[in-house]
Design a protein around this motif. Structure first.
Motif, mmCIF file in Angstrom:
data_model
loop_
_atom_site.group_PDB
_atom_site.id
_atom_site.type_symbol
_atom_site.label_atom_id
_atom_site.label_comp_id
_atom_site.label_asym_id
_atom_site.label_seq_id
_atom_site.Cartn_x
_atom_site.Cartn_y
_atom_site.Cartn_z
ATOM 1 N N ALA A 209 -0.755 -42.569 -63.896
ATOM 2 C CA ALA A 209 -2.203 -42.347 -63.977
ATOM 3 C C ALA A 209 -2.706 -42.558 -65.401
ATOM 4 O O ALA A 209 -3.742 -43.184 -65.622
ATOM 5 C CB ALA A 209 -2.543 -40.946 -63.481
ATOM 6 N N VAL A 210 -1.957 -42.024 -66.379
ATOM 7 C CA VAL A 210 -2.342 -42.198 -67.787
ATOM 8 C C VAL A 210 -2.366 -43.679 -68.147
ATOM 9 O O VAL A 210 -3.306 -44.167 -68.799
ATOM 10 C CB VAL A 210 -1.375 -41.427 -68.707
ATOM 11 N N LEU A 211 -1.338 -44.415 -67.733
ATOM 12 C CA LEU A 211 -1.248 -45.841 -68.067
ATOM 13 C C LEU A 211 -2.382 -46.648 -67.433
ATOM 14 O O LEU A 211 -2.802 -47.666 -67.971
ATOM 15 C CB LEU A 211 0.105 -46.401 -67.615
ATOM 16 N N GLU A 212 -2.861 -46.161 -66.272
ATOM 17 C CA GLU A 212 -3.912 -46.898 -65.559
ATOM 18 C C GLU A 212 -5.305 -46.334 -65.809
ATOM 19 O O GLU A 212 -6.282 -46.781 -65.211
ATOM 20 C CB GLU A 212 -3.605 -46.885 -64.056
ATOM 21 N N GLY A 213 -5.396 -45.308 -66.678
ATOM 22 C CA GLY A 213 -6.695 -44.740 -67.004
ATOM 23 C C GLY A 213 -7.283 -43.867 -65.919
ATOM 24 O O GLY A 213 -8.500 -43.660 -65.869
ATOM 25 N N ASP B 65 -0.287 -53.575 -56.303
ATOM 26 C CA ASP B 65 -0.827 -52.286 -55.875
ATOM 27 C C ASP B 65 -2.201 -52.016 -56.489
ATOM 28 O O ASP B 65 -2.511 -50.888 -56.882
ATOM 29 C CB ASP B 65 0.152 -51.152 -56.207
ATOM 30 N N LYS B 66 -3.022 -53.078 -56.555
ATOM 31 C CA LYS B 66 -4.379 -52.932 -57.083
ATOM 32 C C LYS B 66 -5.412 -53.442 -56.075
ATOM 33 O O LYS B 66 -6.507 -53.844 -56.441
ATOM 34 C CB LYS B 66 -4.517 -53.699 -58.409
ATOM 35 N N TRP B 67 -5.054 -53.412 -54.796
ATOM 36 C CA TRP B 67 -5.888 -54.012 -53.759
ATOM 37 C C TRP B 67 -6.982 -53.095 -53.235
ATOM 38 O O TRP B 67 -7.977 -53.571 -52.682
ATOM 39 C CB TRP B 67 -5.001 -54.439 -52.596
ATOM 40 N N ARG B 68 -6.817 -51.776 -53.388
ATOM 41 C CA ARG B 68 -7.752 -50.845 -52.756
ATOM 42 C C ARG B 68 -9.176 -51.078 -53.250
ATOM 43 O O ARG B 68 -9.424 -51.121 -54.453
ATOM 44 C CB ARG B 68 -7.309 -49.403 -53.012
ATOM 45 N N GLY B 69 -10.093 -51.223 -52.281
ATOM 46 C CA GLY B 69 -11.487 -51.480 -52.625
ATOM 47 C C GLY B 69 -11.774 -52.944 -52.892
ATOM 48 O O GLY B 69 -12.925 -53.313 -53.142
ATOM 49 N N ARG B 70 -10.712 -53.783 -52.823
ATOM 50 C CA ARG B 70 -10.912 -55.218 -53.139
ATOM 51 C C ARG B 70 -10.486 -56.113 -51.979
ATOM 52 O O ARG B 70 -11.041 -57.198 -51.795
ATOM 53 C CB ARG B 70 -10.156 -55.570 -54.415
ATOM 54 N N VAL B 71 -9.481 -55.676 -51.219
ATOM 55 C CA VAL B 71 -9.148 -56.366 -49.975
ATOM 56 C C VAL B 71 -8.948 -55.290 -48.909
ATOM 57 O O VAL B 71 -8.726 -54.121 -49.228
ATOM 58 C CB VAL B 71 -7.866 -57.241 -50.101
ATOM 59 N N SER B 72 -9.012 -55.686 -47.666
ATOM 60 C CA SER B 72 -8.889 -54.705 -46.583
ATOM 61 C C SER B 72 -7.441 -54.263 -46.418
ATOM 62 O O SER B 72 -6.503 -54.966 -46.811
ATOM 63 C CB SER B 72 -9.390 -55.300 -45.275
ATOM 64 N N GLU B 73 -7.280 -53.095 -45.790
ATOM 65 C CA GLU B 73 -5.929 -52.583 -45.537
ATOM 66 C C GLU B 73 -5.163 -53.507 -44.592
ATOM 67 O O GLU B 73 -3.955 -53.703 -44.736
ATOM 68 C CB GLU B 73 -6.010 -51.171 -44.958
ATOM 69 N N THR B 74 -5.884 -54.102 -43.640
ATOM 70 C CA THR B 74 -5.244 -55.043 -42.712
ATOM 71 C C THR B 74 -4.703 -56.257 -43.459
ATOM 72 O O THR B 74 -3.569 -56.709 -43.219
ATOM 73 C CB THR B 74 -6.260 -55.504 -41.641
ATOM 74 N N THR B 75 -5.495 -56.773 -44.386
ATOM 75 C CA THR B 75 -5.058 -57.917 -45.187
ATOM 76 C C THR B 75 -3.869 -57.542 -46.065
ATOM 77 O O THR B 75 -2.904 -58.302 -46.192
ATOM 78 C CB THR B 75 -6.220 -58.423 -46.062
ATOM 79 N N ALA B 76 -3.926 -56.344 -46.665
ATOM 80 C CA ALA B 76 -2.828 -55.905 -47.528
ATOM 81 C C ALA B 76 -1.526 -55.821 -46.742
ATOM 82 O O ALA B 76 -0.467 -56.254 -47.221
ATOM 83 C CB ALA B 76 -3.166 -54.542 -48.139
ATOM 84 N N GLU B 77 -1.594 -55.293 -45.510
ATOM 85 C CA GLU B 77 -0.379 -55.192 -44.694
ATOM 86 C C GLU B 77 0.130 -56.582 -44.314
ATOM 87 O O GLU B 77 1.336 -56.826 -44.267
ATOM 88 C CB GLU B 77 -0.659 -54.359 -43.444
ATOM 89 N N ARG B 78 -0.789 -57.521 -44.054
ATOM 90 C CA ARG B 78 -0.385 -58.893 -43.714
ATOM 91 C C ARG B 78 0.338 -59.551 -44.886
ATOM 92 O O ARG B 78 1.345 -60.249 -44.697
ATOM 93 C CB ARG B 78 -1.622 -59.702 -43.314
#
Length: 338
Positions: free
Chosen positions: A311-315, A30-43
């Motif tokens: 959120a705290v754990l991930e800054g 769950d760290k894909w946002r901004g790094r791979v596309s949503e289409t790729t994430a769903e695939r």
């Protein structure tokens, strides 16, 4: 995969989705946002589902130095409210690969024994109700990432405080009763040293005082049906001031005890006295007449608490703002003197 074959790996998922293993790791972590596309994430997610892939959490946790376990510290489980808080917290945790251990503080408040050999080694963080805050020092939970629930944000020990808008709940109760013409109030207050109950008392007093000719008496009772029965009976048979026409209870269980006391005294709800509660437990609609009470969304409370800890754990900055509450008007309140 064929029956009897080995467990699918992230490499299998990457090949099926036509992406790199790094992309699989980002998406399933769950760290894909901004790094791979949503289409790729769903695939990637679809390939993982089709293959029946499950990440090796033990190996990943060892690599990250995390247990992916959170402790939820609550008062003793005397109502379903804290069960709802757990349900909400666990739902959000599961979506992020975390588990939640529920730890009721003995006797509801006060110190507790450490349920772990070392809480700091066994846990990534703690979510705690202010009513169970004394348990934190014993488990050294106050030295871990901590989210406090139902706690004064100005003096909270936590990195984040998540609250229901309990002040508005007390305001809604007072305004409802004042609009019905009630001027003489009895507040059946929970005998628990907690910020949430202090806020209810302060706001009730402030709202009642805005109308001329009002009176407000407060009596404390343990949060139990027996305690509420005894406190209500004593308050209504004493010589102090005019008899109240409205009884404001800090908790639905207190209201249930008050109902028993009122019946013993030959008083009818709501004809002789209106009664309100807080929580909207299942008990509220089991009472006759059904109880006017402030609905607190326990599951949303738990969800927000867990989301804040993640959120705290991930800054990241957690969501701000208190969780809204709602007055549910039922048959236990009516016009004064009706």
């Amino acid at each position: 995969m064929a029956r009897g074959s080995t467990r699918p790996t992230s490499r299998d998922v990457a090949q099926a989705a036509g992406v790199s293993q790094a992309a699989v790791s980002l998406v399933l972590g769950d760290k894909w946002r901004g790094r791979v596309s949503e289409t790729t994430a769903e695939r990637v997610r679809e390939a993982a589902r089709d293959l029946g892939y499950r990440p090796n959490l033990a190996a990943r946790n060892l690599r990250l130095g995390r247990t992916r376990t959170v402790l939820l510290v609550v008062p003793a489980l005397t109502t379903e409210f804290f069960g709802g808080v757990y349900t909400g917290a666990a739902r959000v945790a599961a979506r992020h690969g975390f588990g939640v251990v529920l730890y009721p503080s003995p006797e509801g408040v006060g110190p507790a024994r450490d349920p772990f050999a070392s809480a700091q080694a066994a846990l990534d963080g703690v979510i705690a109700s202010s009513m169970a805050a004394d348990a934190l020092s014993a488990i050294r939970g106050d030295q871990l990432p901590l989210v406090m629930l139902d706690s004064d944000p100005r003096g909270s020990h936590g990195a984040v405080t998540v609250n229901l808008d309990i002040r508005d709940g007390a305001r809604q109760v007072a305004d409802h009763l004042l609009a019905l013409g009630h001027r003489h109030f009895l507040h059946l207050a929970a005998d628990v040293p907690s910020w949430t109950f202090e806020v209810r008392a302060q706001e009730l007093a402030a709202r009642v005082a805005t109308v001329a000719g009002t009176t407000l008496r407060t009596v404390a009772a343990p949060i139990s049906i027996e305690g509420a029965l005894a406190a209500t009976e004593a308050a209504l048979t004493g010589p102090d001031g005019p008899r109240p026409t409205a009884l404001v209870c800090d908790d639905d269980k207190l209201a249930a005890g008050a109902y028993k006391a009122l019946r013993r005294l030959g008083l009818r709800v709501p004809d002789d006295i209106s009664v309100t509660g807080v929580d909207d437990l299942g008990l509220a609609t089991a009472l006759d007449p059904e109880l006017t009470t402030v609905r607190l969304d326990a599951e949303t409370f738990g969800e927000r608490g867990m989301a804040a800890l993640l959120a705290v754990l991930e800054g990241r900055t957690p969501q701000e703002g208190d969780i809204p509450v709602e007055l549910v008007v039922r048959g236990s309140t009516a016009r004064a003197g009706a």
